[in-house]
Scaffold this motif. Structure first.
Motif, PDB file in Angstrom:
ATOM      1  N   LEU A  33      16.722   8.227  -0.715  1.00  0.00           N
ATOM      2  CA  LEU A  33      16.863   6.883  -0.155  1.00  0.00           C
ATOM      3  C   LEU A  33      15.658   5.995  -0.445  1.00  0.00           C
ATOM      4  CD1 LEU A  33      18.455   7.936   3.221  1.00  0.00           C
ATOM      5  CD2 LEU A  33      19.517   6.426   1.539  1.00  0.00           C
ATOM      6  N   GLY A  34      14.629   6.571  -0.985  1.00  0.00           N
ATOM      7  CA  GLY A  34      13.458   5.776  -1.357  1.00  0.00           C
ATOM      8  C   GLY A  34      12.916   4.982  -0.192  1.00  0.00           C
ATOM      9  N   SER A  35      12.679   3.704  -0.416  1.00  0.00           N
ATOM     10  CA  SER A  35      12.068   2.885   0.628  1.00  0.00           C
ATOM     11  C   SER A  35      13.024   2.573   1.774  1.00  0.00           C
ATOM     12  CB  SER A  35      11.527   1.573   0.034  1.00  0.00           C
ATOM     13  OG  SER A  35      12.575   0.858  -0.584  1.00  0.00           O
ATOM     14  N   ALA A  36      14.299   2.913   1.603  1.00  0.00           N
ATOM     15  CA  ALA A  36      15.255   2.709   2.701  1.00  0.00           C
ATOM     16  C   ALA A  36      15.211   3.861   3.696  1.00  0.00           C
ATOM     17  CB  ALA A  36      16.674   2.567   2.143  1.00  0.00           C
ATOM     18  N   ALA A  37      14.578   4.948   3.318  1.00  0.00           N
ATOM     19  CA  ALA A  37      14.612   6.169   4.130  1.00  0.00           C
ATOM     20  C   ALA A  37      14.099   6.002   5.561  1.00  0.00           C
ATOM     21  CB  ALA A  37      13.846   7.275   3.425  1.00  0.00           C
ATOM     22  N   PRO A  38      13.066   5.211   5.796  1.00  0.00           N
ATOM     23  CA  PRO A  38      12.555   5.157   7.181  1.00  0.00           C
ATOM     24  C   PRO A  38      13.456   4.406   8.159  1.00  0.00           C
ATOM     25  CG  PRO A  38      10.873   4.462   5.589  1.00  0.00           C
ATOM     26  CD  PRO A  38      12.178   4.500   4.879  1.00  0.00           C
ATOM     27  N   PHE A  39      14.516   3.768   7.696  1.00  0.00           N
ATOM     28  CA  PHE A  39      15.319   2.926   8.590  1.00  0.00           C
ATOM     29  C   PHE A  39      16.356   3.746   9.353  1.00  0.00           C
ATOM     30  CE2 PHE A  39      13.528  -0.078   5.661  1.00  0.00           C
ATOM     31  CZ  PHE A  39      13.256  -1.181   6.465  1.00  0.00           C
ATOM     32  N   VAL A  90      14.589  -7.409   5.089  1.00  0.00           N
ATOM     33  CA  VAL A  90      13.948  -6.291   4.400  1.00  0.00           C
ATOM     34  C   VAL A  90      13.637  -6.702   2.959  1.00  0.00           C
ATOM     35  CG1 VAL A  90      15.027  -4.501   5.788  1.00  0.00           C
ATOM     36  CG2 VAL A  90      16.204  -5.345   3.758  1.00  0.00           C
ATOM     37  N   ALA A  91      12.716  -5.983   2.373  1.00  0.00           N
ATOM     38  CA  ALA A  91      12.375  -6.262   0.975  1.00  0.00           C
ATOM     39  C   ALA A  91      13.564  -5.929   0.073  1.00  0.00           C
ATOM     40  CB  ALA A  91      11.167  -5.424   0.564  1.00  0.00           C
ATOM     41  N   ALA A  92      13.631  -6.614  -1.045  1.00  0.00           N
ATOM     42  CA  ALA A  92      14.722  -6.371  -1.987  1.00  0.00           C
ATOM     43  C   ALA A  92      14.733  -4.921  -2.465  1.00  0.00           C
ATOM     44  CB  ALA A  92      14.577  -7.316  -3.182  1.00  0.00           C
ATOM     45  N   SER A  93      13.549  -4.324  -2.508  1.00  0.00           N
ATOM     46  CA  SER A  93      13.478  -2.930  -2.982  1.00  0.00           C
ATOM     47  C   SER A  93      14.191  -1.970  -2.028  1.00  0.00           C
ATOM     48  CB  SER A  93      12.023  -2.518  -3.152  1.00  0.00           C
ATOM     49  OG  SER A  93      11.343  -2.631  -1.916  1.00  0.00           O
ATOM     50  N   VAL A  94      14.195  -2.324  -0.745  1.00  0.00           N
ATOM     51  CA  VAL A  94      14.877  -1.465   0.231  1.00  0.00           C
ATOM     52  C   VAL A  94      16.374  -1.462  -0.050  1.00  0.00           C
ATOM     53  CG1 VAL A  94      15.460  -1.199   2.675  1.00  0.00           C
ATOM     54  CG2 VAL A  94      13.115  -1.788   2.008  1.00  0.00           C
ATOM     55  N   VAL A  95      16.899  -2.656  -0.273  1.00  0.00           N
ATOM     56  CA  VAL A  95      18.329  -2.774  -0.582  1.00  0.00           C
ATOM     57  C   VAL A  95      18.638  -2.069  -1.905  1.00  0.00           C
ATOM     58  CG1 VAL A  95      20.236  -4.380  -0.962  1.00  0.00           C
ATOM     59  CG2 VAL A  95      18.423  -4.953   0.669  1.00  0.00           C
TER      60      VAL A  95
ATOM     61  N   THR B  67       4.668   7.262   5.244  1.00  0.00           N
ATOM     62  CA  THR B  67       5.102   5.954   5.738  1.00  0.00           C
ATOM     63  C   THR B  67       5.779   5.165   4.637  1.00  0.00           C
ATOM     64  OG1 THR B  67       2.925   5.039   5.219  1.00  0.00           O
ATOM     65  CG2 THR B  67       3.266   5.818   7.463  1.00  0.00           C
ATOM     66  N   THR B  68       5.736   5.654   3.428  1.00  0.00           N
ATOM     67  CA  THR B  68       6.372   4.952   2.318  1.00  0.00           C
ATOM     68  C   THR B  68       7.879   5.191   2.306  1.00  0.00           C
ATOM     69  OG1 THR B  68       4.381   5.269   1.030  1.00  0.00           O
ATOM     70  CG2 THR B  68       6.356   4.638  -0.175  1.00  0.00           C
ATOM     71  N   ASN B  69       8.274   6.435   2.418  1.00  0.00           N
ATOM     72  CA  ASN B  69       9.706   6.732   2.287  1.00  0.00           C
ATOM     73  C   ASN B  69      10.293   7.470   3.486  1.00  0.00           C
ATOM     74  OD1 ASN B  69       8.779   9.366   2.028  1.00  0.00           O
ATOM     75  ND2 ASN B  69       8.751   9.250  -0.199  1.00  0.00           N
ATOM     76  N   GLY B  70       9.469   7.730   4.485  1.00  0.00           N
ATOM     77  CA  GLY B  70       9.983   8.361   5.699  1.00  0.00           C
ATOM     78  C   GLY B  70      10.092   9.864   5.625  1.00  0.00           C
ATOM     79  N   PHE B  71       9.854  10.438   4.470  1.00  0.00           N
ATOM     80  CA  PHE B  71       9.960  11.889   4.363  1.00  0.00           C
ATOM     81  C   PHE B  71       8.921  12.544   5.278  1.00  0.00           C
ATOM     82  CE2 PHE B  71       8.770  16.016   2.637  1.00  0.00           C
ATOM     83  CZ  PHE B  71      10.008  16.606   2.494  1.00  0.00           C
ATOM     84  N   ALA B  72       9.352  13.574   5.938  1.00  0.00           N
ATOM     85  CA  ALA B  72       8.433  14.236   6.863  1.00  0.00           C
ATOM     86  C   ALA B  72       8.655  15.731   6.836  1.00  0.00           C
ATOM     87  CB  ALA B  72       8.633  13.710   8.282  1.00  0.00           C
ATOM     88  N   ILE B  73       7.602  16.431   7.115  1.00  0.00           N
ATOM     89  CA  ILE B  73       7.740  17.864   7.331  1.00  0.00           C
ATOM     90  C   ILE B  73       7.182  18.171   8.708  1.00  0.00           C
ATOM     91  CG2 ILE B  73       7.702  18.540   4.893  1.00  0.00           C
ATOM     92  CD1 ILE B  73       4.776  19.153   5.161  1.00  0.00           C
TER      93      ILE B  73
END
Lengths: 277, 172
Positions: A33-39, A90-95, B67-73
């Motif tokens: 999910l790249g930069s979308a992953a934290p959402f 959100v940034a375009a990169s997230v989309v 914090t960039t991609n949310g991946f965590a361990i």
């Protein structure tokens, strides 16, 4: 000289262990999910409107824990407790990253190992598909049982537009499996209502709607994401791997037994050598 | 029969000490006083090592997250290298050796296992962000083998550095 023999035998055995293990082919691949992953919640309507992300709490809701993102410059929040940053727009990169993951998941998981069940079932890790839409009705509980590394991919609508509808059904985790490794890709809308437990990351091909549901995972929509009385909607990071409760440890049980045996064998031989002097 | 006594004593002691150490580390007081704090410390140590090169890594509790991609361990009990260290400690305590050498061996063994485990955690953190399939292979197979070899090598080196046992006093 005997010292070297004593030293080499267990070492050789250890090396044999290293060489003898082989990784099984893993059928299912989690999307990147790249930069979308934290959402936790993401609405990516190409023509963003005030409804791109909407959360409404009529009273019984608990709220959202996690990051909320929208392509519109704000979200519509009526009474929802949101614990986490709101990123709008959100940034375009997230989309772009979300769309890339959405588009890639089918190709990454081309072989379906089973059909998405609509009766209560315990499901091992795998890729589960339905050609059209899928409805998980009331009273049905799908239990995803595996370990912390187990991955489930659900592809809804492989033969055309197909919506996922969960109406009072439940999807729960079993064993040490983690919700973070569960992915639902729908070619049409996704709706979950009155579910005591729903798990996984939804990548919806249309709108995503949840009502009065306890959802651990992520809700991501190519159009609008709408939540009513989230009970709650939670995503606090993708905890996998060396970890995940009762996950694969530094050494598995068998590895510990093997290691203890190797140490015992080496110690045994060393004592015998001492006595032979 | 007499010649086999030290070997039998070692094996029996090894099993007994191992069982005692594993049982002890599963108790609530040991978990709360030592295992969990150490597990959380591992996450902080890992981030401290990563931060100079990558400011997008954070630790909260026992979780290490990008914090960039949310991946965590999440470093859980069992993932902290303690079990591997306990096996080594049990072997060293059971083996006939001077206490000074035992103490040195245990300290060196703990350092070796935990240092490699930090490397393991950090490597898995980045491997997981790169490719989950490689992550799973490294996690399930590669690192288990490496940790085992680490313990085995420490054990063999320790045995080789032990002084020879005293010669039996001849009967007068």
């Amino acid at each position: 000289m005997n010292d070297h023999i004593v030293a080499r035998s267990p070492l050789a055995a250890g090396l044999a262990v290293l060489l003898s293990v082989s990784a099984p082919a893993l059928a299912q691949v989690a999307p990147n999910l790249g930069s979308a992953a934290p959402f936790a919640v993401l609405g990516t309507n190409a023509i963003p409107t005030v409804g791109t992300v909407t959360c409404t709490d009529t009273g019984p809701g608990i709220g959202i824990t996690g990051r909320v993102g929208s392509t519109f410059n704000s979200i519509t929040n009526t009474g929802c407790a949101i614990t986490g940053p709101i990123v709008a727009p959100v940034a375009a990169s997230v989309v772009a990253d979300f769309n890339a993951a959405f588009n890639a998941i089918d190709a990454q998981n081309p072989v379906c190992t089973g059909v998405i069940p609509i009766v209560s079932t315990v499901l091992p890790p795998g890729v589960y598909c339905s050609a059209a839409g899928t409805t998980i009705p009331a009273g049905v509980t799908i239990t995803l049982t595996g370990n912390a590394s187990s991955v489930w991919i659900f592809r809804v609508g492989t033969g055309g537009p197909g919506a996922l509808t969960v109406n009072s059904g439940q999807v729960i985790m079993g064993g040490s499996a983690v919700a973070c490794n569960v992915y639902w890709k729908t070619s049409a809308a996704m709706t979950v209502t009155d579910s005591a437990s729903f798990v996984g990351t939804v990548l919806s091909g249309d709108a995503a709607t949840m009502t009065r549901t306890n959802w651990i995972g992520r809700m991501m929509a190519t159009t609008d994401a709408t939540l009513t009385d989230p009970m709650p909607m939670t995503f606090a990071g993708c905890a996998v791997g060396p970890g995940a409760p009762a996950g694969t440890p530094t050494l598995s049980e068998w590895a510990m037994i093997l290691l203890a045996s190797l140490l015992a064998m080496a110690g045994f031989l060393a004592i015998r050598k001492q006595q032979a002097r | 029969m007499g010649a086999k006594a030290p070997m039998a004593r070692f094996l029996i002691l090894f099993v007994v000490i191992l069982a005692a150490l594993f049982a002890a580390q599963l108790t609530r007081p040991v978990q709360s006083a030592f295992v969990l704090p150490w597990t959380e410390a591992l996450a902080r140590i890992s981030v401290a090592l990563i931060t100079p090169l990558d400011s997008h890594a954070v630790a909260f509790g026992k979780i290490l997250q990008s914090t960039t991609n949310g991946f965590a361990i999440s470093i859980e009990a069992g993932c902290n290298g303690i079990e591997a260290a306990l096996i080594l400690i049990a072997a060293m305590l059971a083996f006939p050796a001077p206490w000074k050498h035992r103490a040195i061996g245990i300290l060196a063994g703990l350092a070796a296992v935990q240092a490699l485990n930090v490397v393991r955690v950090v490597s898995l953190f980045y491997i997981g962000q790169w490719d989950l399939r490689v992550f799973q292979w490294a996690h399930l197979y590669l690192w288990q083998a490496l940790i085992m070899l680490d313990v085995l090598i420490v054990w063999l080196i320790w045995i080789r550095t032990l002084p020879p046992p005293p010669s039996p006093v001849p009967a007068s």
